[in-house]
Motif scaffolding. Structure first.
Motif, PDB file in Angstrom:
ATOM      1  N   MET A   1      32.772 -17.313 -11.438  1.00 33.61           N
ATOM      2  CA  MET A   1      33.569 -17.949 -12.494  1.00 33.61           C
ATOM      3  C   MET A   1      35.039 -17.939 -12.095  1.00 33.61           C
ATOM      4  N   LYS A   2      35.713 -19.055 -12.354  1.00 34.36           N
ATOM      5  CA  LYS A   2      37.106 -19.219 -11.955  1.00 34.36           C
ATOM      6  C   LYS A   2      37.948 -19.690 -13.147  1.00 34.36           C
ATOM      7  N   ILE A   3      39.251 -19.401 -13.058  1.00 28.05           N
ATOM      8  CA  ILE A   3      40.201 -19.951 -14.016  1.00 28.05           C
ATOM      9  C   ILE A   3      41.244 -20.753 -13.251  1.00 28.05           C
ATOM     10  N   ASN A  21      32.494 -22.705 -13.803  1.00 30.43           N
ATOM     11  CA  ASN A  21      31.618 -22.352 -12.682  1.00 30.43           C
ATOM     12  C   ASN A  21      30.749 -23.572 -12.404  1.00 30.43           C
ATOM     13  N   ASN A  22      29.645 -23.405 -11.725  1.00 27.16           N
ATOM     14  CA  ASN A  22      28.803 -24.561 -11.380  1.00 27.16           C
ATOM     15  C   ASN A  22      28.114 -25.181 -12.589  1.00 27.16           C
ATOM     16  N   ASN A  23      28.074 -24.444 -13.713  1.00 24.45           N
ATOM     17  CA  ASN A  23      27.329 -24.913 -14.882  1.00 24.45           C
ATOM     18  C   ASN A  23      28.203 -25.410 -16.022  1.00 24.45           C
ATOM     19  N   PHE A  24      29.435 -24.986 -16.080  1.00 24.96           N
ATOM     20  CA  PHE A  24      30.263 -25.353 -17.235  1.00 24.96           C
ATOM     21  C   PHE A  24      31.726 -25.517 -16.833  1.00 24.96           C
ATOM     22  N   THR A  25      32.442 -26.272 -17.681  1.00 28.79           N
ATOM     23  CA  THR A  25      33.891 -26.448 -17.552  1.00 28.79           C
ATOM     24  C   THR A  25      34.472 -26.473 -18.962  1.00 28.79           C
ATOM     25  N   VAL A  26      35.222 -25.445 -19.305  1.00 26.23           N
ATOM     26  CA  VAL A  26      35.800 -25.337 -20.642  1.00 26.23           C
ATOM     27  C   VAL A  26      37.313 -25.262 -20.521  1.00 26.23           C
ATOM     28  N   MET A  27      38.004 -26.051 -21.321  1.00 23.83           N
ATOM     29  CA  MET A  27      39.461 -26.099 -21.293  1.00 23.83           C
ATOM     30  C   MET A  27      40.018 -25.373 -22.509  1.00 23.83           C
ATOM     31  N   VAL A  28      41.087 -24.622 -22.310  1.00 28.06           N
ATOM     32  CA  VAL A  28      41.788 -23.970 -23.411  1.00 28.06           C
ATOM     33  C   VAL A  28      43.227 -24.489 -23.414  1.00 28.06           C
ATOM     34  N   GLN A 152      25.886 -20.861 -22.228  1.00 31.42           N
ATOM     35  CA  GLN A 152      26.340 -19.593 -21.666  1.00 31.42           C
ATOM     36  C   GLN A 152      27.607 -19.048 -22.325  1.00 31.42           C
ATOM     37  N   ILE A 153      28.166 -19.799 -23.301  1.00 29.56           N
ATOM     38  CA  ILE A 153      29.478 -19.402 -23.831  1.00 29.56           C
ATOM     39  C   ILE A 153      29.516 -19.472 -25.357  1.00 29.56           C
ATOM     40  N   LYS A 154      30.039 -18.411 -25.953  1.00 30.75           N
ATOM     41  CA  LYS A 154      30.353 -18.385 -27.381  1.00 30.75           C
ATOM     42  C   LYS A 154      31.840 -18.080 -27.535  1.00 30.75           C
ATOM     43  N   ALA A 155      32.421 -18.556 -28.634  1.00 33.34           N
ATOM     44  CA  ALA A 155      33.865 -18.356 -28.845  1.00 33.34           C
ATOM     45  C   ALA A 155      34.147 -18.042 -30.304  1.00 33.34           C
ATOM     46  N   ILE A 163      52.110 -19.574 -35.993  1.00 35.01           N
ATOM     47  CA  ILE A 163      52.393 -20.640 -36.953  1.00 35.01           C
ATOM     48  C   ILE A 163      51.147 -20.835 -37.803  1.00 35.01           C
ATOM     49  N   LEU A 164      51.240 -21.698 -38.775  1.00 35.24           N
ATOM     50  CA  LEU A 164      50.098 -21.988 -39.632  1.00 35.24           C
ATOM     51  C   LEU A 164      48.896 -22.409 -38.773  1.00 35.24           C
ATOM     52  N   GLY A 165      47.775 -21.721 -38.933  1.00 38.07           N
ATOM     53  CA  GLY A 165      46.551 -22.077 -38.218  1.00 38.07           C
ATOM     54  C   GLY A 165      46.465 -21.596 -36.792  1.00 38.07           C
ATOM     55  N   SER A 166      47.479 -20.884 -36.312  1.00 38.88           N
ATOM     56  CA  SER A 166      47.461 -20.452 -34.903  1.00 38.88           C
ATOM     57  C   SER A 166      46.397 -19.391 -34.674  1.00 38.88           C
ATOM     58  N   SER A 167      45.948 -19.300 -33.435  1.00 33.81           N
ATOM     59  CA  SER A 167      44.856 -18.375 -33.132  1.00 33.81           C
ATOM     60  C   SER A 167      44.948 -17.852 -31.710  1.00 33.81           C
ATOM     61  N   PHE A 168      44.363 -16.668 -31.501  1.00 32.26           N
ATOM     62  CA  PHE A 168      43.988 -16.268 -30.150  1.00 32.26           C
ATOM     63  C   PHE A 168      42.480 -16.395 -30.077  1.00 32.26           C
ATOM     64  N   ILE A 169      41.989 -16.697 -28.904  1.00 38.83           N
ATOM     65  CA  ILE A 169      40.575 -17.064 -28.755  1.00 38.83           C
ATOM     66  C   ILE A 169      39.846 -16.025 -27.911  1.00 38.83           C
ATOM     67  N   GLU A 170      38.733 -15.566 -28.438  1.00 38.06           N
ATOM     68  CA  GLU A 170      37.877 -14.604 -27.736  1.00 38.06           C
ATOM     69  C   GLU A 170      36.643 -15.357 -27.229  1.00 38.06           C
ATOM     70  N   MET A 171      36.494 -15.419 -25.911  1.00 39.58           N
ATOM     71  CA  MET A 171      35.407 -16.176 -25.295  1.00 39.58           C
ATOM     72  C   MET A 171      34.413 -15.213 -24.638  1.00 39.58           C
ATOM     73  N   HIS A 172      33.143 -15.315 -25.020  1.00 37.18           N
ATOM     74  CA  HIS A 172      32.086 -14.490 -24.438  1.00 37.18           C
ATOM     75  C   HIS A 172      31.267 -15.356 -23.476  1.00 37.18           C
ATOM     76  N   VAL A 173      31.281 -14.987 -22.207  1.00 38.34           N
ATOM     77  CA  VAL A 173      30.646 -15.797 -21.168  1.00 38.34           C
ATOM     78  C   VAL A 173      29.505 -15.016 -20.520  1.00 38.34           C
ATOM     79  N   GLN A 174      28.326 -15.624 -20.510  1.00 41.54           N
ATOM     80  CA  GLN A 174      27.167 -15.037 -19.830  1.00 41.54           C
ATOM     81  C   GLN A 174      27.057 -15.625 -18.433  1.00 41.54           C
ATOM     82  N   GLU A 175      27.068 -14.752 -17.428  1.00 42.12           N
ATOM     83  CA  GLU A 175      26.964 -15.217 -16.049  1.00 42.12           C
ATOM     84  C   GLU A 175      26.292 -14.123 -15.217  1.00 42.12           C
ATOM     85  N   ASN A 176      25.261 -14.507 -14.473  1.00 42.88           N
ATOM     86  CA  ASN A 176      24.515 -13.555 -13.630  1.00 42.88           C
ATOM     87  C   ASN A 176      24.031 -12.358 -14.443  1.00 42.88           C
ATOM     88  N   ASN A 177      23.456 -12.645 -15.616  1.00 41.56           N
ATOM     89  CA  ASN A 177      22.889 -11.617 -16.497  1.00 41.56           C
ATOM     90  C   ASN A 177      23.927 -10.592 -16.958  1.00 41.56           C
TER      91      ASN A 177
END
Length: 533
Positions: A1-3, A21-28, A152-155, A163-177
């Motif tokens: 997995m890369k960033i 990674n080879n299976n997904f591409t998620v943008m933040v 493979q990913i939950k967030a 600001i109003l509605g601002s967030s930090f994001i917690e990403m759970h990634v499953q890779e290689n068990n």
């Protein structure tokens, strides 16, 4: 997995990151670059190789340095969901069309000059129609709601208190068990801000991307900030000068109104006319009122008591251009709050044009000023600035009140991340100017002993090996074009000189109007090239 660090690396704008990674591409985030010409030119590059292959976009908040290139991404082929909180989705409906309007206006102004000197027209980064099209992909989510964005990913989104509605994001990634938790801080807010709740706290992460806007400095206390604004208002009021406050349409404007309202209602300042000259801020204030679930207890208590903390006597909402122009000639001893916060666009530039040269006026900066912006030039002590092509002397009194910042300072950021319980945490310091990011990275190493890295623009880091490669985009090279333009200037000047000498030798009447027009054209070309350099 890369960033991949598409933006927000060793700069405080353009925040954008891709987890893949080879299976997904998620943008933040998909932020616009602001500030210096070199940074702004990145907005025109093809930063995303295959937008249509991105599985989804997670948006931390609505500020343009985090959301401003979404319409461009959609225009280039992105059609997947954009997940954000409800308030962020609503703010995007006014922020992105407003940004598009600015792109169109800027292109129109530049093209008028280019037409005059025979240069090719430029296109806006995106249009109002592009912005409108992008809004269909927004999907609102609740704080703490777990969403599955890929097999493979939950967030989950947590309140960042920025600001109003601002967030930090917690990403759970499953890779290689194995599961890895990545936290994207977005922008973390100060505690005890007016109106909105304090930032929630993280609990666990394997990888942390943390902002560093104020990673090398501390803010004044809220009490000091309150008293400093009162002093500035009273000082300028006694001199009968206007007070210009460049403010971001979201959050800073509302907190400034909140504070002025408290000062007026407590009788600590006279009922000075206050003009909110920002239709965007007015619309944002309406969205605030419709999202009271984001308010802190003090704000809710005020509202329940029947007191509107965003309203007070002598507050005027300026909507039309004609009303705004009226202020430039008629406002005396008034407070004028206008966007944009960094003075890069919007009505505030006209108010600065008409007030900066007046010793009795004051300009109060309440938010961060990025390198290369007009606001940064002013607070750095420039004696002369250029606004809409005019040189303007800076004689007004300049104030910077950092306590109104929506960003946590160095200690606030360190305290926030101290709640992550993982001795093996890997930290990437992002979203700060290079000095701020590197100083903050050193402080993290000293205090926690974590592995800390300050990535470069375009760097792609393998999270397992920590080895890097670089994306193929690079700054635009203009050397050849500029050299040809300089040659063109030399030719034009030679032609004007020869025509003038010939007319003089032949005793012909010189058409001074034509000479002045020719020289004006050369001056325009020189100015454009100088700006590019």
């Amino acid at each position: 997995m890369k960033i991949e660090f598409v933006g927000g690396s060793r700069t405080v704008t353009g925040s954008s990151f891709i987890v893949k990674n080879n299976n997904f591409t998620v943008m933040v985030d998909c932020g616009m670059f602001q500030g210096t010409r070199e940074l702004r030119e990145r907005n025109y590059l093809n930063l995303i190789y295959a937008p249509q292959q991105i599985d989804c976009l997670l948006l931390t908040h609505a500020h343009i340095d985090h959301s401003g290139l979404i319409p461009k991404l959609v225009k280039e082929g992105f059609t997947k969901p954009i997940y954000a909180t409800k308030a962020t989705c609503e703010l995007a409906t006014i922020m992105l069309p407003d940004s598009a309007h600015i792109q169109e206006q800027d292109a129109e102004i530049i093209n008028k000059k280019r037409k005059k000197i025979g240069r090719e027209f430029i296109q806006p980064i995106y249009t109002s129609e592009d912005a409108k099209q992008s809004l269909q992909y927004f999907h609102p989510v609740n704080y703490h709601e777990t969403i599955s964005i890929h097999p493979q990913i939950k967030a989950r989104f947590y309140d960042a208190g920025h600001i109003l509605g601002s967030s930090f994001i917690e990403m759970h990634v499953q890779e290689n068990n194995k599961e890895q938790v990545i936290i994207f801080s977005g922008d973390i807010g100060q505690k005890n801000q007016a109106i909105i709740k304090d930032p929630e706290l993280p609990e666990y992460a394997d990888i942390l991307l943390i902002e560093s806007t104020y990673g090398d400095r501390l803010h004044k206390s809220k009490e000091d900030t309150y008293n400093e604004l009162k002093h500035v208002i009273l000082d300028s009021y006694n001199k009968k000068g206007n007070i210009i406050i460049p403010a971001f349409a979201i959050e800073r404007t509302q907190e400034i109104l909140y504070t002025i309202a408290q000062l007026v209602k407590k009788g600590e300042i006279p009922p000075i006319p206050v003009y909110l000259d920002s239709p965007l801020a007015t619309s944002a204030t309406e969205i605030f009122i419709n999202n009271q679930d984001c308010f802190d207890e003090a704000m809710i208590k005020l509202l329940k008591s029947g007191d509107n903390p965003l309203d007070f006597p002598n507050l005027h909402f300026v909507q039309t251009v004609e009303e705004s122009k009226w202020l430039n000639t008629n406002a005396k001893g008034a407070i004028i709050i206008a966007a944009s916060g960094m003075c890069t666009a919007g009505r505030v530039k006209h108010h600065l044009l008409n007030n900066l040269y007046k010793p009795e006026s004051s300009v109060v900066f309440v938010g961060y000023q990025a390198q290369g912006t007009l606001g940064r030039h002013i607070i750095d002590g420039a004696k002369l600035v250029k606004i809409y092509g005019e040189n303007v002397a800076v004689r007004a009194k300049i104030y910077t009140i950092g306590g109104f910042s929506a960003h946590a300072d160095k200690e606030g950021l360190l305290e926030w991340m101290s709640h992550i319980k993982n001795p093996d945490l890997k930290v990437f310091v992002i979203h700060g100017e290079e000095t701020s990011s590197t100083v903050f990275a050193d402080e993290i190493r000293k205090r926690f002993g974590y592995t800390v890295y300050v990535p470069h623009w375009g760097e792609i880091v393998d999270l397992h090996t920590m080895k890097s490669e670089y994306a193929q985009y690079s700054p635009i090279e203009k050397t050849d074009n500029i050299e040809s333009e300089i040659d063109r200037i030399s030719h034009l000047l030679s032609t004007i000189k020869l025509r003038y000498q010939k007319a003089k030798e032949e005793g012909r009447r010189i058409n001074w109007s034509q000479v002045e027009n020719d020289i004006s054209d050369v001056r325009e070309l020189v100015t454009m090239i100088n700006d590019e350099l």
